[in-house]
Design an enzyme around this catalytic site. Structure first.
Site, PDB file in Angstrom:
ATOM      1  N   LYS A 123     -12.583   5.321  10.742  1.00 39.76           N
ATOM      2  CA  LYS A 123     -13.058   5.038  12.098  1.00 39.76           C
ATOM      3  C   LYS A 123     -13.876   6.198  12.634  1.00 39.76           C
ATOM      4  O   LYS A 123     -14.869   6.017  13.311  1.00 39.76           O
ATOM      5  CB  LYS A 123     -11.872   4.795  13.024  1.00 39.76           C
ATOM      6  CG  LYS A 123     -11.323   3.392  12.908  1.00 39.76           C
ATOM      7  CD  LYS A 123     -10.158   3.196  13.861  1.00 39.76           C
ATOM      8  CE  LYS A 123      -9.371   1.959  13.455  1.00 39.76           C
ATOM      9  NZ  LYS A 123      -8.002   1.982  13.919  1.00 39.76           N
TER      10      LYS A 123
ATOM     11  N   ASP B 199       5.634  -7.438   5.240  1.00 38.00           N
ATOM     12  CA  ASP B 199       6.466  -6.243   5.237  1.00 38.00           C
ATOM     13  C   ASP B 199       6.639  -5.844   6.701  1.00 38.00           C
ATOM     14  O   ASP B 199       5.660  -5.657   7.411  1.00 38.00           O
ATOM     15  CB  ASP B 199       5.720  -5.149   4.466  1.00 38.00           C
ATOM     16  CG  ASP B 199       6.624  -3.989   4.106  1.00 38.00           C
ATOM     17  OD1 ASP B 199       7.857  -4.173   4.116  1.00 38.00           O
ATOM     18  OD2 ASP B 199       6.103  -2.906   3.829  1.00 38.00           O
TER      19      ASP B 199
ATOM     20  N   LYS C 167     -15.146   7.772   1.911  1.00 33.41           N
ATOM     21  CA  LYS C 167     -14.065   6.934   2.415  1.00 33.41           C
ATOM     22  C   LYS C 167     -14.445   6.333   3.760  1.00 33.41           C
ATOM     23  O   LYS C 167     -15.077   6.979   4.582  1.00 33.41           O
ATOM     24  CB  LYS C 167     -12.815   7.782   2.592  1.00 33.41           C
ATOM     25  CG  LYS C 167     -11.823   7.556   1.500  1.00 33.41           C
ATOM     26  CD  LYS C 167     -10.522   8.273   1.792  1.00 33.41           C
ATOM     27  CE  LYS C 167      -9.597   8.077   0.628  1.00 33.41           C
ATOM     28  NZ  LYS C 167      -8.542   9.052   0.545  1.00 33.41           N
TER      29      LYS C 167
ATOM     30  N   GLN D 232      -0.533   2.040  -4.687  1.00 34.46           N
ATOM     31  CA  GLN D 232       0.809   1.472  -4.815  1.00 34.46           C
ATOM     32  C   GLN D 232       1.496   1.897  -6.105  1.00 34.46           C
ATOM     33  O   GLN D 232       2.598   1.456  -6.390  1.00 34.46           O
ATOM     34  CB  GLN D 232       0.749  -0.055  -4.766  1.00 34.46           C
ATOM     35  CG  GLN D 232       0.277  -0.610  -3.439  1.00 34.46           C
ATOM     36  CD  GLN D 232       1.248  -0.328  -2.320  1.00 34.46           C
ATOM     37  OE1 GLN D 232       2.408  -0.001  -2.550  1.00 34.46           O
ATOM     38  NE2 GLN D 232       0.777  -0.424  -1.099  1.00 34.46           N
TER      39      GLN D 232
ATOM     40  N   TRP E  13       4.741   0.171  -4.350  1.00 36.85           N
ATOM     41  CA  TRP E  13       5.281  -1.125  -4.750  1.00 36.85           C
ATOM     42  C   TRP E  13       5.409  -1.270  -6.256  1.00 36.85           C
ATOM     43  O   TRP E  13       6.385  -1.800  -6.763  1.00 36.85           O
ATOM     44  CB  TRP E  13       4.384  -2.226  -4.191  1.00 36.85           C
ATOM     45  CG  TRP E  13       5.020  -3.568  -4.126  1.00 36.85           C
ATOM     46  CD1 TRP E  13       6.224  -3.891  -3.577  1.00 36.85           C
ATOM     47  CD2 TRP E  13       4.478  -4.785  -4.641  1.00 36.85           C
ATOM     48  NE1 TRP E  13       6.457  -5.234  -3.704  1.00 36.85           N
ATOM     49  CE2 TRP E  13       5.399  -5.801  -4.352  1.00 36.85           C
ATOM     50  CE3 TRP E  13       3.289  -5.113  -5.300  1.00 36.85           C
ATOM     51  CZ2 TRP E  13       5.177  -7.135  -4.703  1.00 36.85           C
ATOM     52  CZ3 TRP E  13       3.067  -6.432  -5.647  1.00 36.85           C
ATOM     53  CH2 TRP E  13       4.000  -7.435  -5.348  1.00 36.85           C
TER      54      TRP E  13
ATOM     55  N   TRP F  50      10.581   0.880   1.263  1.00 35.92           N
ATOM     56  CA  TRP F  50      10.046   0.547  -0.064  1.00 35.92           C
ATOM     57  C   TRP F  50      11.061  -0.239  -0.875  1.00 35.92           C
ATOM     58  O   TRP F  50      10.699  -0.968  -1.780  1.00 35.92           O
ATOM     59  CB  TRP F  50       9.639   1.815  -0.801  1.00 35.92           C
ATOM     60  CG  TRP F  50       8.406   2.412  -0.225  1.00 35.92           C
ATOM     61  CD1 TRP F  50       8.314   3.510   0.566  1.00 35.92           C
ATOM     62  CD2 TRP F  50       7.076   1.915  -0.363  1.00 35.92           C
ATOM     63  NE1 TRP F  50       7.010   3.738   0.920  1.00 35.92           N
ATOM     64  CE2 TRP F  50       6.229   2.766   0.363  1.00 35.92           C
ATOM     65  CE3 TRP F  50       6.521   0.816  -1.033  1.00 35.92           C
ATOM     66  CZ2 TRP F  50       4.854   2.572   0.433  1.00 35.92           C
ATOM     67  CZ3 TRP F  50       5.159   0.633  -0.963  1.00 35.92           C
ATOM     68  CH2 TRP F  50       4.342   1.500  -0.236  1.00 35.92           C
TER      69      TRP F  50
ATOM     70  N   PRO G 272       3.623  -7.776  -0.015  1.00 34.09           N
ATOM     71  CA  PRO G 272       3.600  -8.055   1.419  1.00 34.09           C
ATOM     72  C   PRO G 272       2.826  -7.011   2.204  1.00 34.09           C
ATOM     73  O   PRO G 272       3.165  -5.842   2.158  1.00 34.09           O
ATOM     74  CB  PRO G 272       5.082  -8.018   1.792  1.00 34.09           C
ATOM     75  CG  PRO G 272       5.685  -7.060   0.818  1.00 34.09           C
ATOM     76  CD  PRO G 272       4.885  -7.187  -0.458  1.00 34.09           C
TER      77      PRO G 272
END
Length: 1119
Positions: A670, A101, A667, A630, A634, A594, A62
């Site tokens: 912004k 989530d 990376k 993750q 997750w 989590w 999610p």
RNA sequence: AGUCCCGUAGCUCAGCUGGUUAGAGCACUACACUGAUAAUGUAGGGGUCGGCGGUUCAAGUCCGCCCGGGACUACCA
């Protein structure tokens, strides 16, 4: 254009036509296909049409919809989608429930920012009720954008019935899972030192602390403090010979703000310490300092140690002398007393200000004496407990000093409020101690320190009450189960994830926040009785008991799921009654978010309250995929919860995807302005090229250097080529009314080249399937791409063009159409998982006319059947010969400056074994046609004119010869042509090296034709060819005829004639042209669709050069 | 500080269990082709396979150390 896919109904008179286009327009295709999928409800059909007893279980991780989707989401989802669509084509039922989530700190912080409040304002300026309501709204703020990108990129997931973690049913399932662990004794409450973020107002779990970028190098003020030893019976031995001078312990700290909370000093049992007589550099007072011998040089130079102590003038001399006056072992100091450094408060929970022994003390840096503040360090707490040392927690949860600390009272220890006037308290404490003759050294020091992942502020280690999951109790099982998971790439499972499991800590579940799943544990005030609520029903029934006991008046949780709210503040208004009749209050914490997402396999189904059977068939997952970040998120929580609660893995296969970086490998951020907008990208380039590029350019687990020019290349090299191939097919198939209603030409009756591409096609189907099944997505796409580009377009179509444009629909032509149709049709299926739009477009365009399959969509169709019988490796090999020989001949032509239109008489091909010549003979016509040569002459070595080259076969010989290999290679390298010949005749060779004799056979050598003396040759690997470049008059005339054809074709094109128009040609005559027309007039007519060719003396048009010597004038008109 | 991954042409990447001229595409240059043309063919330049050392008859491939990049771990005073 592309208006409908409604299957055209064929009648006898109306012939369906393949759609033809003016250009490739991805925007248009995307739009039309999306509409088609929607109109026909294709996604739902792709699930519903597959049987329940043949499932492929996929879990969608999610995302949080409180931020905008990024290009990396497109990357991750392209992978998930591809696997799921492929499995659907394998006939599997692939249900894909989306999810959101919704809880947790990011949401809360965003709300606080929006409302301009801080955590302290909650409950005062705004009620918890209002606050949580705001969270509930904010968390789905960007859900429309998410839905939009999901649709536009062609990601198929059920977003109509997603699981939402704030849903009451979801929460109830989470409670139930937690209850499962509670019953197993895996949940406990503990008081530990934990990472705590004053800015966020919450403790942080270890996985939050492990998020990328948390540890940062910071420059802090560090100091070495002087702790004054108390002179008493125990310490008297240290003062020997010192008269009434004081003695200090030196301890280094990078966090001076913890010094007021110091309650002990730790030394190493076996470490050697020295006492040094010197002057304090700030106060110039004479001092005796104790520190580790090994670290002496860290703080004193050799020069200082060598100085004469007595002649030192504290007023004027810059360099301070010092001398070692005594040596001790760490254990000598145990339990000595020292004076409290900053006596603002006294500990109430134990003794204090003792020197103690700690195993963790090292002499790598500092002074070998460690300042202990039990409240602010895990090691400190542990060692203090052992000695019964008390603690001082002089910093509150906001991160500021408490009252009663003089000038430091109520000051923040770090700049948590971004206060521009904040003054560094470490500096102030240092100065304060300096003036008091309690600081020995103050300096800036760069070290890495953890920061809160949300507030970006340094965290504190702080004593907190928390609830834990005892993951360490299940560590062995977690490790064992992990070994059964198929990780892609493997090293993430064994390395990163495996190592994480080996160093497992208990999972801190507690979060002292507002928006999250409340911990369903109620306790009596003394903590002696507690109850775990693992369902709404139980909650309700316990409330009833509580009402009877008089602790509550009504039951707000008896009204059904849609009328209750399990969140704060409502749940905190519930008081329960204990067995002994005491009032119980809910433990204040929320559960780590989590845990929410990790519970998703069960909670998405509201298991065990509903879907008990479904859960059995939908757990564990066959496949999941998320980013490497993750691994501890997750991937871990799914694994931990599944193992502990259900004694199973949560997933069998997992792809952990790499990061999406900008084209320079940096990376995206912004700040740098290098963020790629997924909407713009898909809009401009189309979903498929974007998806295809992302997966084909590097394996998913590598970081992707995302470069838009890469998408352009993919578009050109793959999609446009395929589009052109289709266009070519459609153009001629329509002219010939080919609609696949004709009987199929059996494979064995088709042309060699047809059999070849079909053979390759079946090999491709087989390999792509193997790759997909093994989750090797990148190689699969590369193979499809190379098949389309190298074999289909640049060989099959190129060589077959004239088969399509000449004559009527003969059997040969029909088999060409059928072959090409089959290839394109198959490609549409193979590419469909990765390029769902174009795959659908191609499939529909073909099937609409040919009606080959009944499926409404390529995504409802089945993976093409692999016809093993069609795979002919000999055929594939000889076509490779044809390609290589043609390429060599073309390069020879190039070298001799002979254009391809000039026919040549023959190619000479040295033949070393019969199989080779047999193979070539079968593809002879293709080669001759491709390179415009009349014949191939095989040159066998019986004539003795081939020059050969011999090489040892290292693979077979190396093992046998070992050290003598080099020597042998030298001998073999000196073989003469005669040696080679006799070797070939006898088939064996005795190699004598010193005393050793080796019997070698032909297999131990590699013999190749190197040259045909007297000819210009070209070679590639083992292939060598020569070209006869002598020109007869006849060949010249034919060459000229070909030039004429070419010029006439150009004229046809520039005059905008249709490809089927018949014409009349007038040529200005000369000797060369005349001969060419006499000999090859028919050929010219056939090629140019000319009814007649008239030779005239002069023409009015432009002069056209035919070759270096000949030119003419040409005139054409429609006849 | 430790663990893991990566380092091959200007760029993006192949290179299977070690086997003898290290490959492809892009880009660049030149020529050709033009009935697929947002193409295509041919040729060319461009590499100490990050460095050093080792194992081996043989190393881009295996081992060790180092350098550079990245990810992760960490109570580290």
């Amino acid at each position: 254009m592309f208006c409908t896919f409604a299957r055209l109904i064929k009648t006898e008179s109306v012939m369906a036509k393949y759609k033809e286009y003016k250009g490739l327009n991805f925007q248009e295709i995307d739009k039309e296909i999306l509409k088609f999928w929607k109109d026909k409800d294709v996604f739902n059909k792709s699930v519903d049409q597959r049987p329940h007893d043949n499932q492929f279980i996929f879990y969608e991780g999610p995302p949080s919809a409180n931020g905008k989707p990024g290009i990396h989401h497109v990357f991750g989802r392209a992978i998930k989608d591809m696997v799921c669509r492929y499995q659907t084509m394998q006939g599997k039922r692939v249900e894909r429930k989306g999810g959101w989530d919704t809880h947790g700190l990011p949401v809360e912080l965003k709300v606080e920012k929006e409302l301009g409040i801080t955590k302290e304002d909650i409950g005062t300026k705004i009620t918890v009720e209002e606050y949580n309501q705001q969270c509930r709204t904010t968390v789905l703020e960007f859900v429309d954008q998410w839905n939009d990108i999901t649709e536009k990129m062609g990601y198929w997931v059920d977003l109509d019935n997603p699981y939402i973690t704030f849903d009451n049913k979801y929460i109830e399932s989470v409670w139930n899972i937690l209850g499962n662990l509670y019953t197993k004794g895996l949940i406990y409450k503990g008081y530990t030192i934990q990472p705590y973020s004053p800015g966020a107002g919450t403790g942080l779990s270890s996985h939050e602390l492990n998020l990328p970028g948390c540890y940062k190098d910071v420059k802090d003020t560090t100091m070495v403090a002087q702790f004054k030893l108390v002179r008493n019976d125990k310490s008297e031995f240290i003062y020997e010979g010192l008269g009434d001078e004081d003695v200090h312990f030196l301890a280094w700290t990078t966090t001076p703000w913890t010094l007021p909370s110091n309650t002990a000093l730790a030394v190493g049992h076996k470490i050697d310490y020295v006492m040094v007589k010197t002057y304090n550099p700030y106060t110039k007072k004479k001092v005796n300092l104790i520190l580790a011998e090994n670290l002496l040089s860290q703080w004193f130079t050799d020069e200082q140690l060598a100085m004469d102590f007595d002649s030192f003038d504290p007023e004027n001399d810059k360099l301070i002398p010092c001398k070692v006056t005594a040596k001790f072992k760490g254990k000598d100091f145990e339990l000595l007393d020292y004076e409290q450094l900053m006596p603002y408060h006294q500990p109430k929970d134990g003794i204090a200000f003792k020197v103690i022994l700690g195993d963790f003390v090292s002499t790598e840096d500092g002074t070998g004496i460690v300042h202990i503040a039990p409240s602010f360090g895990a090691d400190d707490m542990a060692v203090a407990k052992k000695y019964g040392i008390g603690s001082l927690t002089l910093v509150d949860k906001q991160g500021k000093f408490i009252d009663g600390m003089g000038e430091f009272s109520n000051r923040y220890v770090k700049n948590y409020k971004d206060d521009p006037n904040w003054e560094n308290i470490d500096v102030d404490i240092s100065v304060h101690l300096k003036l008091a003759n309690k600081a020995f050294n103050i300096k800036k020091h760069v070290h890495s320190y953890p920061h809160c992942w949300r507030t970006d502020k340094p965290i504190l280690y702080y004593p907190l009450d928390s609830w834990f999951v005892k993951t360490t109790a299940m560590q062995d099982k977690l490790i064992a189960k992990n070994k059964t998971i198929n990780w892609h790439p493997e090293h993430t499972g064994t390395g990163r994830f495996g190592k994480w499991l080996e160093n497992l800590q208990d999972w801190n579940l507690s979060r002292s926040r507002f928006w999250g799943i409340p911990l369903p544990i109620w306790r009596t005030e003394d903590g002696k009785e507690e109850i775990f609520i693992d369902s709404v029903e139980k909650l309700s029934s316990e409330i009833e008991k509580s009402i009877k006991a008089g602790f509550m008046t009504d039951n707000p949780y008896s009204k059904g799921y849609d009328k209750i709210d399990l969140h704060k503040p409502y749940i905190d208004r519930v008081f329960l009654v204990s067995e002994s009749g005491k009032k119980m209050t809910r433990e204040a914490d929320l559960i780590d978010v989590w845990f929410d997402s990790g519970s998703m396999p069960a909670a998405q189904l509201h298991y065990p309250f509903e879907n008990q059977d479904k859960f059995k068939t939908h757990f564990p997952a066959d496949f999941i995929s998320e980013g490497v970040d993750q691994t501890r998120g997750w991937f871990f929580t799914l694994h931990a919860i599944a193992t502990m609660a259900f004694d199973s893995v949560a997933y069998k296969n997992v792809i952990s995807t790499g990061l999406v970086l900008d084209k320079k490998g940096e990376k995206m951020s912004k700040r740098k302005g290098n963020v790629v907008d997924p909407f713009m990208t898909i809009e401009k380039y189309g979903a498929d090229p974007t998806r295809w590029y992302m997966i084909a350019s590097s394996p998913p687990w590598e970081n992707l250097k995302f470069d838009l020019s890469g998408i352009e290349e993919t578009t050109r090299k793959f999609f446009i080529t395929l589009y052109n191939t289709y266009s070519f097919f459609a153009l001629y198939a329509n002219l010939d009314n080919f609609d696949y209603s004709q009987a199929e030409v059996p494979l064995e009756e088709r042309a060699e080249i047809d059999k070849w591409i079909i053979s390759l096609l079946n090999t491709l189907k087989k390999e792509v399937k193997q790759d997909f099944n093994a989750y090797n997505l990148t190689p699969a796409l590369r193979k499809i791409q190379s098949f389309v580009y190298d074999h289909l377009s640049n060989w099959y179509v190129r060589l077959n063009r004239r088969r399509f444009w000449k004559g009527d629909l003969s059997k040969d032509k029909l088999s060409a159409y059928q072959t090409m149709f089959e290839v394109l049709f198959t490609i549409s299926k193979l590419m469909a998982p990765a390029a769902p739009f174009f795959g659908e477009w191609l499939y529909q365009n073909l099937n609409e006319v040919a009606n080959k399959e009944e499926f409404e969509s390529v995504h409802l169709s089945l993976y093409p059947e692999i016809k093993e019988a069609a795979i002919d490796s000999d055929l594939e090999q000889r076509m490779e010969y044809a390609q290589k020989i043609s390429s060599l001949v073309l390069s020879l032509r190039k070298r001799q400056k002979l254009r391809v239109r000039q026919p040549l008489q023959k190619i000479l091909l040295p033949i070393l074994d019969e199989k080779f010549s047999n193979q070539v003979e079968k593809v002879k016509d293709l080669i001759l046609h491709e390179v415009n040569v009349k014949e191939i002459e095989y040159v066998t070595d019986t004539a003795g004119i081939i020059k050969k080259r011999i090489k040892p076969n290292f693979k077979t010989l190396g093992r046998r010869m070992g050290k003598q290999m080099k020597e042998a290679a030298a001998v073999i390298g000196k073989f003469t042509q005669a040696d080679i010949e006799s070797l070939e005749k006898s088939g064996k060779y005795d190699l004598k090296l010193g005393d050793d004799n080796f019997e070698l056979t032909l297999e131990d050598f590699i013999i190749t034709a190197e040259d045909i003396p007297g000819w210009t040759v070209a070679s590639d690997g083992n292939l060598t060819v020569a070209l006869d470049i002598s020109l007869t008059e006849d060949l010249k005339a034919e060459g000229l005829a070909r030039e004429l054809v070419n010029r006439i074709q150009n004229l046809r094109k520039s005059s905008d004639f249709d490809v089927v128009d018949r014409i009349k040609v007038k040529l200005e005559s000369n000797d060369f042209v005349k001969e060419a027309v006499e000999k090859y007039g028919d050929y010219i007519k056939v090629e140019t669709l000319a009814d007649e060719i008239v030779l005239v003396d002069s023409l009015d048009s432009e002069t056209i050069e035919l070759n270096d010597n000949v030119s003419t004038k040409i005139d054409i008109e429609r006849s």
